[in-house]
Scaffold this motif. Structure first.
Motif, short mmCIF file in Angstrom:
data_model
loop_
_atom_site.label_atom_id
_atom_site.label_comp_id
_atom_site.label_asym_id
_atom_site.label_seq_id
_atom_site.Cartn_x
_atom_site.Cartn_y
_atom_site.Cartn_z
N THR A 187 116.45 -0.58 162.50
CA THR A 187 115.25 -0.49 163.34
C THR A 187 113.98 -0.65 162.51
O THR A 187 113.07 -1.39 162.88
CB THR A 187 115.22 0.85 164.09
OG1 THR A 187 116.43 0.97 164.85
CG2 THR A 187 114.04 0.95 165.02
N LEU A 188 113.92 0.03 161.36
CA LEU A 188 112.75 -0.09 160.48
C LEU A 188 112.60 -1.51 159.95
O LEU A 188 111.48 -2.04 159.89
CB LEU A 188 112.86 0.90 159.31
CG LEU A 188 112.62 2.36 159.66
CD1 LEU A 188 112.90 3.25 158.45
CD2 LEU A 188 111.20 2.58 160.14
N ASP A 189 113.71 -2.13 159.57
CA ASP A 189 113.66 -3.51 159.10
C ASP A 189 113.13 -4.43 160.20
O ASP A 189 112.34 -5.33 159.94
CB ASP A 189 115.04 -3.98 158.63
CG ASP A 189 115.48 -3.33 157.33
OD1 ASP A 189 114.62 -2.73 156.64
OD2 ASP A 189 116.68 -3.42 156.99
N GLY A 190 113.56 -4.20 161.42
CA GLY A 190 113.08 -4.99 162.55
C GLY A 190 111.60 -4.81 162.78
O GLY A 190 110.86 -5.77 163.03
N LEU A 191 111.11 -3.56 162.68
CA LEU A 191 109.69 -3.29 162.85
C LEU A 191 108.87 -3.94 161.74
O LEU A 191 107.80 -4.51 161.98
CB LEU A 191 109.43 -1.79 162.88
CG LEU A 191 109.90 -1.06 164.14
CD1 LEU A 191 109.76 0.46 163.95
CD2 LEU A 191 109.11 -1.52 165.35
N ARG A 192 109.38 -3.87 160.51
CA ARG A 192 108.67 -4.51 159.39
C ARG A 192 108.58 -6.02 159.61
O ARG A 192 107.55 -6.62 159.33
CB ARG A 192 109.39 -4.20 158.08
CG ARG A 192 109.18 -2.81 157.59
CD ARG A 192 109.80 -2.60 156.21
NE ARG A 192 109.69 -1.21 155.82
CZ ARG A 192 110.73 -0.41 155.62
NH1 ARG A 192 111.96 -0.86 155.73
NH2 ARG A 192 110.54 0.84 155.27
N ALA A 193 109.67 -6.60 160.08
CA ALA A 193 109.67 -8.03 160.33
C ALA A 193 108.63 -8.39 161.39
O ALA A 193 107.92 -9.39 161.26
CB ALA A 193 111.06 -8.49 160.76
N ARG A 194 108.51 -7.57 162.42
CA ARG A 194 107.50 -7.82 163.47
C ARG A 194 106.08 -7.72 162.92
O ARG A 194 105.21 -8.52 163.23
CB ARG A 194 107.66 -6.82 164.62
CG ARG A 194 108.82 -7.11 165.52
CD ARG A 194 108.81 -6.11 166.65
NE ARG A 194 109.98 -6.30 167.52
CZ ARG A 194 110.22 -5.57 168.57
NH1 ARG A 194 109.41 -4.58 168.91
NH2 ARG A 194 111.28 -5.79 169.30
N VAL A 195 105.86 -6.71 162.07
CA VAL A 195 104.54 -6.53 161.48
C VAL A 195 104.18 -7.73 160.62
O VAL A 195 103.07 -8.27 160.72
CB VAL A 195 104.47 -5.22 160.66
CG1 VAL A 195 103.21 -5.16 159.81
CG2 VAL A 195 104.56 -4.02 161.60
N HIS A 196 105.11 -8.16 159.78
CA HIS A 196 104.86 -9.32 158.94
C HIS A 196 104.65 -10.57 159.77
O HIS A 196 103.81 -11.41 159.44
CB HIS A 196 106.00 -9.52 157.93
CG HIS A 196 106.03 -8.48 156.86
ND1 HIS A 196 105.01 -8.31 155.96
CD2 HIS A 196 106.96 -7.53 156.56
CE1 HIS A 196 105.31 -7.31 155.14
NE2 HIS A 196 106.48 -6.82 155.49
N LYS A 197 105.38 -10.68 160.85
CA LYS A 197 105.24 -11.84 161.72
C LYS A 197 103.86 -11.85 162.39
O LYS A 197 103.21 -12.89 162.49
CB LYS A 197 106.34 -11.85 162.80
CG LYS A 197 106.33 -13.03 163.71
CD LYS A 197 107.47 -12.94 164.70
CE LYS A 197 107.40 -14.09 165.68
NZ LYS A 197 108.42 -13.98 166.72
N ASN A 198 103.42 -10.67 162.81
CA ASN A 198 102.11 -10.55 163.47
C ASN A 198 100.96 -10.77 162.49
O ASN A 198 99.88 -11.19 162.90
CB ASN A 198 101.96 -9.20 164.15
CG ASN A 198 102.85 -9.07 165.38
OD1 ASN A 198 103.24 -10.08 165.97
ND2 ASN A 198 103.16 -7.86 165.76
N ARG A 199 101.15 -10.49 161.22
CA ARG A 199 100.10 -10.69 160.21
C ARG A 199 99.87 -12.17 159.94
O ARG A 199 98.79 -12.57 159.57
CB ARG A 199 100.48 -10.02 158.90
CG ARG A 199 100.32 -8.53 158.94
CD ARG A 199 100.60 -7.96 157.61
NE ARG A 199 100.56 -6.48 157.64
CZ ARG A 199 100.93 -5.71 156.66
NH1 ARG A 199 101.38 -6.23 155.55
NH2 ARG A 199 100.84 -4.42 156.78
N ASP A 200 100.93 -12.97 160.10
CA ASP A 200 100.82 -14.41 159.79
C ASP A 200 100.12 -15.16 160.84
O ASP A 200 99.51 -15.10 161.69
CB ASP A 200 102.22 -15.02 159.62
CG ASP A 200 102.93 -14.44 158.41
OD1 ASP A 200 102.24 -14.00 157.47
OD2 ASP A 200 104.18 -14.44 158.41
#
Length: 67
Positions: free
Chosen positions: A54-67
């Motif tokens: 779940t944390l890995d998924g949230l991190r991926a979303r955050v990084h995706k939203n930053r780009d």
């Protein structure tokens, strides 16, 4: 198999049979306790793995939203 064990026990004295039964109870209780402990540990690891995913998924979303 149980019948064969009973036949083997019948060949022993009553004291010997009682000792064998007590030792068997102790061994079975130890095995049961170990199984319970291992099951609890497996559930804990499963929960930790779920949290990590779940944390890995949230991190991926955050990084995706930053780009």
């Amino acid at each position: 198999m149980a019948k064969k064990l009973e036949e083997l026990l019948d060949c022993r004295s009553s004291e010997s049979r009682n000792r064998i039964r007590e030792n068997a109870k102790i061994i079975l209780n130890d095995c049961f306790s170990e199984d319970v402990h291992l099951t609890e540990q497996a559930e804990k690891v499963k929960g930790q793995k779920t949290i990590k995913i779940t944390l890995d998924g949230l991190r991926a979303r955050v990084h995706k939203n930053r780009d």
